[in-house]
Design an enzyme around this catalytic site. Structure first.
Site, PDB file in Angstrom:
ATOM      1  N   CYS A 100      99.358  28.397 -11.541  1.00 21.32           N
ATOM      2  CA  CYS A 100      98.382  29.240 -11.986  1.00 21.32           C
ATOM      3  C   CYS A 100      97.833  29.149 -13.303  1.00 21.32           C
ATOM      4  O   CYS A 100      99.093  29.571 -13.979  1.00 21.32           O
ATOM      5  CB  CYS A 100      98.393  30.630 -11.268  1.00 21.32           C
ATOM      6  SG  CYS A 100      96.673  31.371 -11.574  1.00 21.32           S
ATOM      7  N   CYS A 154      94.128  46.388 -23.432  1.00 21.52           N
ATOM      8  CA  CYS A 154      95.053  45.153 -23.843  1.00 21.52           C
ATOM      9  C   CYS A 154      95.811  45.683 -25.022  1.00 21.52           C
ATOM     10  O   CYS A 154      95.273  45.823 -26.130  1.00 21.52           O
ATOM     11  CB  CYS A 154      94.409  43.800 -23.931  1.00 21.52           C
ATOM     12  SG  CYS A 154      95.203  42.574 -24.009  1.00 21.52           S
ATOM     13  N   CYS A 187      94.900  37.558 -30.543  1.00 24.36           N
ATOM     14  CA  CYS A 187      93.651  37.601 -29.504  1.00 24.36           C
ATOM     15  C   CYS A 187      92.545  38.269 -30.533  1.00 24.36           C
ATOM     16  O   CYS A 187      92.728  39.296 -31.036  1.00 24.36           O
ATOM     17  CB  CYS A 187      93.830  38.242 -28.282  1.00 24.36           C
ATOM     18  SG  CYS A 187      92.163  38.198 -27.226  1.00 24.36           S
ATOM     19  N   CYS A 238      89.471  44.108 -25.965  1.00 20.09           N
ATOM     20  CA  CYS A 238      89.494  44.675 -24.777  1.00 20.09           C
ATOM     21  C   CYS A 238      90.270  45.981 -25.153  1.00 20.09           C
ATOM     22  O   CYS A 238      91.459  46.101 -25.622  1.00 20.09           O
ATOM     23  CB  CYS A 238      90.152  43.957 -23.906  1.00 20.09           C
ATOM     24  SG  CYS A 238      89.434  42.276 -23.393  1.00 20.09           S
ATOM     25  N   CYS A 264     102.626  31.319 -12.827  1.00 19.63           N
ATOM     26  CA  CYS A 264     101.583  31.861 -13.553  1.00 19.63           C
ATOM     27  C   CYS A 264     101.689  31.623 -14.973  1.00 19.63           C
ATOM     28  O   CYS A 264     102.425  32.371 -15.440  1.00 19.63           O
ATOM     29  CB  CYS A 264     100.829  32.986 -13.084  1.00 19.63           C
ATOM     30  SG  CYS A 264     100.558  33.393 -11.306  1.00 19.63           S
ATOM     31  N   CYS A 269      91.300  32.795  -8.583  1.00 19.29           N
ATOM     32  CA  CYS A 269      92.061  34.062  -8.718  1.00 19.29           C
ATOM     33  C   CYS A 269      91.298  34.922  -9.948  1.00 19.29           C
ATOM     34  O   CYS A 269      91.168  34.839 -11.033  1.00 19.29           O
ATOM     35  CB  CYS A 269      93.534  33.452  -9.214  1.00 19.29           C
ATOM     36  SG  CYS A 269      94.417  34.984  -9.513  1.00 19.29           S
ATOM     37  N   ARG A 292      96.956  41.061  -4.414  1.00 19.44           N
ATOM     38  CA  ARG A 292      98.246  40.965  -5.033  1.00 19.44           C
ATOM     39  C   ARG A 292      98.316  42.336  -6.004  1.00 19.44           C
ATOM     40  O   ARG A 292      97.440  42.916  -6.686  1.00 19.44           O
ATOM     41  CB  ARG A 292      98.495  39.969  -6.097  1.00 19.44           C
ATOM     42  CG  ARG A 292      99.777  39.633  -6.918  1.00 19.44           C
ATOM     43  CD  ARG A 292     100.061  38.393  -7.542  1.00 19.44           C
ATOM     44  NE  ARG A 292      98.970  38.012  -8.193  1.00 19.44           N
ATOM     45  CZ  ARG A 292      98.100  37.172  -7.905  1.00 19.44           C
ATOM     46  NH1 ARG A 292      98.003  36.637  -6.579  1.00 19.44           N
ATOM     47  NH2 ARG A 292      97.269  36.847  -8.566  1.00 19.44           N
TER      48      ARG A 292
END
Length: 354
Positions: A143, A74, A67, A71, A111, A203, A273
């Site tokens: 999702c 992460c 990636c 962040c 998901c 979401c 959730r």
């Protein structure tokens, strides 16, 4: 502070009214002896909209690492030194195997997540192909969590059979620059708006425990409410070694429960959730989280392990809750039928108990 304030917040939530900021802060700053009353008040709101049903989601990390984002939380970030598996988009067969497991675990939603800023053309086509295959094979809602999306991509996902798209705001607008510099809070809001405009269920949630203030916790919930987000995953930071936030320790089980109660007061009808960090931070109080929240992930997360599926199902049953089917009805049957007594699990991240 007495239980009258928490019941007043429940009354306001059921009437569609927002609490004052001072009252919202009071939820987060209350003494521990107020927690049972807070949970009881949040349960009133949760039960009104969701009864005693618990919705299950199954998460597949279909592309890991690699990636370009930075962040701080992460383990898949370009700056992360965490030891994780890194791989490109999984083959269709692997995705279908994961969908089979999601169906066996009685998850209502499958998901599919890929790492990265936004999906490239070839990867996006593979996602669409996998979605069609899963829909043909199982009665699962799907999702997709693919990063930043265009309006055209959101429409293509809907046409393929995606029910909802996840794109977390993660934290408040004020605190976002402390967490990431390769995208803005407004970038994430724009994707949520594209998803909603395409007619997909939205979401979006956050990661709590990253060093944010109480007002940041409140502002994130208010932003989600303003966007009319329907499903809200509440993640609790797992400070993974090798990430920029490896040394951040701000959470304990009671703080997590107070956040869940506040989010039920601020987001009364939304699916809330308990997502990443549930096992690590709530620990022995996980079942208590189901009184304000109505949904959990079953199985593993992106780069960290979850609890054994049977243990989660036993927790749900023992607390008097019932599973929810993909169409929102109580599950009719034995949810344990396809679950082995045990299966090997990698150890959870070990954190200092606070």
């Amino acid at each position: 502070m007495t239980s009258s304030l928490w019941n007043s917040l429940a009354d306001q939530a059921l009437a569609g009214e927002l609490p004052t900021r001072d009252d919202a802060r009071a939820v987060l700053q209350a003494a521990d002896d107020q927690l049972p009353a807070q949970i009881a008040a949040a349960w009133r709101v949760r039960h009104h909209f969701w009864g005693n049903r618990v919705r299950l989601h199954f998460l597949l990390n279909a592309q890991s690492g690699l990636c370009p984002e930075d962040c701080g939380y992460c383990s898949q970030s370009k700056l992360s030194l965490a030891e994780i598996d890194k791989y490109p988009m999984l083959a269709r067969e692997r995705i279908l195997e994961a969908a089979d497991r999601a169906a066996a675990l009685k998850a209502g939603t499958f998901c599919m997540v890929i790492s990265g800023r936004s999906p490239g053309g070839r990867v996006f086509e593979k996602v669409l192909d996998a979605v069609r295959e899963v829909k043909a094979r199982h009665d699962l809602k799907i999702c997709a969590c693919l990063g930043l999306l265009t309006e055209a991509q959101a429409h293509a996902l809907k046409d393929a059979g995606v029910t909802q798209v996840n794109h977390n705001l993660n934290t408040s607008a004020r605190y976002t620059p402390e967490v990431v510099t390769t995208h803005t809070f407004e970038d994430r809001v724009a994707t949520v708006e594209q998803v909603r405009a395409a007619g997909l269920k939205t979401c979006s949630g956050g990661i709590l425990g990253m060093g944010e203030t109480d007002d940041d916790v409140i502002d994130l919930a208010l932003a989600l409410r303003a966007l009319e987000v329907k499903s809200v995953p509440v993640n609790f930071l797992i400070p993974v070694p090798g990430t920029a936030m490896a040394d951040v320790r701000t959470l304990d089980p009671r703080r997590c429960l107070r956040i869940l109660c506040l989010y039920r007061f601020l987001l009364p009808s939304q699916e809330i959730r308990i997502a990443g960090g549930r096992e690590v931070h709530l620990r022995s109080l996980q079942a208590m989280g189901l009184y304000p929240a109505n949904s959990i992930f079953i199985g593993d997360y992106l780069t960290t392990q979850g609890a054994a599926a049977r243990a989660d199902l036993e927790m749900i049953r023992d607390a008097g809750f019932v599973l929810e089917t993909p169409d929102g009805a109580p599950f009719d049957g034995d949810p344990f039928a396809a679950i082995p007594e045990s299966y090997p699990r990698a150890p959870l991240p070990l954190l200092e108990v606070r």
